[in-house]
Design a protein around this motif. Sequence first.
Motif, PDB file in Angstrom:
ATOM      1  N   PHE A  50       0.622  -1.231   0.034  1.00  0.00           N
ATOM      2  CA  PHE A  50      -0.006  -0.014  -0.074  1.00  0.00           C
ATOM      3  C   PHE A  50       0.899   1.294   0.075  1.00  0.00           C
ATOM      4  O   PHE A  50       0.559   2.137  -0.612  1.00  0.00           O
ATOM      5  CB  PHE A  50      -0.930  -0.148   1.146  1.00  0.00           C
ATOM      6  N   THR A 182      -8.923   5.476  -0.549  1.00  0.00           N
ATOM      7  CA  THR A 182      -8.746   3.938   0.049  1.00  0.00           C
ATOM      8  C   THR A 182      -7.315   3.746   0.423  1.00  0.00           C
ATOM      9  O   THR A 182      -6.933   3.175   1.168  1.00  0.00           O
ATOM     10  CB  THR A 182      -9.203   3.141  -1.051  1.00  0.00           C
ATOM     11  N   ILE A 183      -6.319   4.034  -0.420  1.00  0.00           N
ATOM     12  CA  ILE A 183      -5.166   3.909  -0.377  1.00  0.00           C
ATOM     13  C   ILE A 183      -4.576   4.513   0.830  1.00  0.00           C
ATOM     14  O   ILE A 183      -3.761   4.174   1.739  1.00  0.00           O
ATOM     15  CB  ILE A 183      -3.942   4.382  -1.872  1.00  0.00           C
ATOM     16  N   MET A 186      -5.743   2.563   3.703  1.00  0.00           N
ATOM     17  CA  MET A 186      -4.825   1.356   4.038  1.00  0.00           C
ATOM     18  C   MET A 186      -3.699   1.356   4.521  1.00  0.00           C
ATOM     19  O   MET A 186      -2.976   0.454   5.035  1.00  0.00           O
ATOM     20  CB  MET A 186      -5.134   0.454   2.544  1.00  0.00           C
ATOM     21  N   LEU A 234      -8.564  -3.757  -0.512  1.00  0.00           N
ATOM     22  CA  LEU A 234      -8.844  -2.519  -1.548  1.00  0.00           C
ATOM     23  C   LEU A 234     -10.249  -2.657  -2.086  1.00  0.00           C
ATOM     24  O   LEU A 234     -10.889  -1.519  -2.007  1.00  0.00           O
ATOM     25  CB  LEU A 234      -7.492  -2.887  -2.637  1.00  0.00           C
ATOM     26  N   TYR A 238     -13.261   0.027  -1.721  1.00  0.00           N
ATOM     27  CA  TYR A 238     -13.896   0.418  -2.673  1.00  0.00           C
ATOM     28  C   TYR A 238     -15.693   0.585  -2.949  1.00  0.00           C
ATOM     29  O   TYR A 238     -16.247   1.219  -3.013  1.00  0.00           O
ATOM     30  CB  TYR A 238     -13.299   0.170  -4.254  1.00  0.00           C
TER      31      TYR A 238
END
Length: 301
Positions: A50, A182-183, A186, A234, A238
């Motif tokens: 990530f 999201t990234i 994470m 991931l 999403y």
Amino acid sequence: MDKRILAILAAIGASTIYGINHTVAKGVMPTYIEPFGFILLRVTGAAVLFWLVSLFTPWEKIERKDWPRLVACALFGMVINMLFFFKGLNMSTPINSSVITTLSPVMVIILSAFLLKERITLLKITGIIVGLAGALFLVFFSKSSNQTAPNIPLGNLFFIVNALSFGVYLIIVKPLVKKYDTITLMKWIFSIAVIINLPITFSEFQAVEWESLPFDAVWKMSFVVIGTTFFTYLLNLYALKYLSASTLSAFIYLQPLIAIFYSITTGADTLNTIKVVAAILVFVGVYMVSKNPTTKVQKDQ
């Protein structure tokens, strides 16, 4: 393509990977790696992936008030959830794990009632009772052990804790999903998870004879790190952008279908009457809980 359809496809993809994972992860424990050592490999590998991906995405600053929630997400989503699942999988069987983990939608409804003060209908209450009955049926009536599963009842109990922890994670991560990329989420959540997991898991991680691992073990470990951890988290995050926590958790009952098919075709597990009855009870309970959702979280769709 409509974003909601993409979110549904992402949820199906994550469930497919999870379904296969029940057998793949079981195939390397404890011969090549103990469950807690596997967790450190899993969270560290995912954190690195990530962070690498984040180099190609815009930098986001996390607000100070959100750090406690990030820590809670790591604790329930990448520490308690993972430790109890892998320890349970080491003790029990792939089919048992895939059936009991479908209780997450039930756990989400129960937790929503306590944490979000949402009303539980009679249908949902009945579903909760039926679903839990199925899980407890597996816990109390499964064989105590077999050649690859040394303590099946205890392992099954660990799966229930896993489902509860994952339900908490789905609820508390939802506000962050709407706020951050999201990234970004994470890379920070997994980094925190590495720190929390390290003192619990390092001794088993250190015991692995890395230089003598066969290819069969290497590809299975890689599948768990890259597929089951990196891609599934991931895909789930999403999906969570466009689906409610309860809706997303309902996709989990695809896992037993995939897990049962994969484990039987590979010879890793077998079906029996107890597993079939328990699976039917859990599926019926999950269906009743997931039918006509009316929670506040779902109004965000």
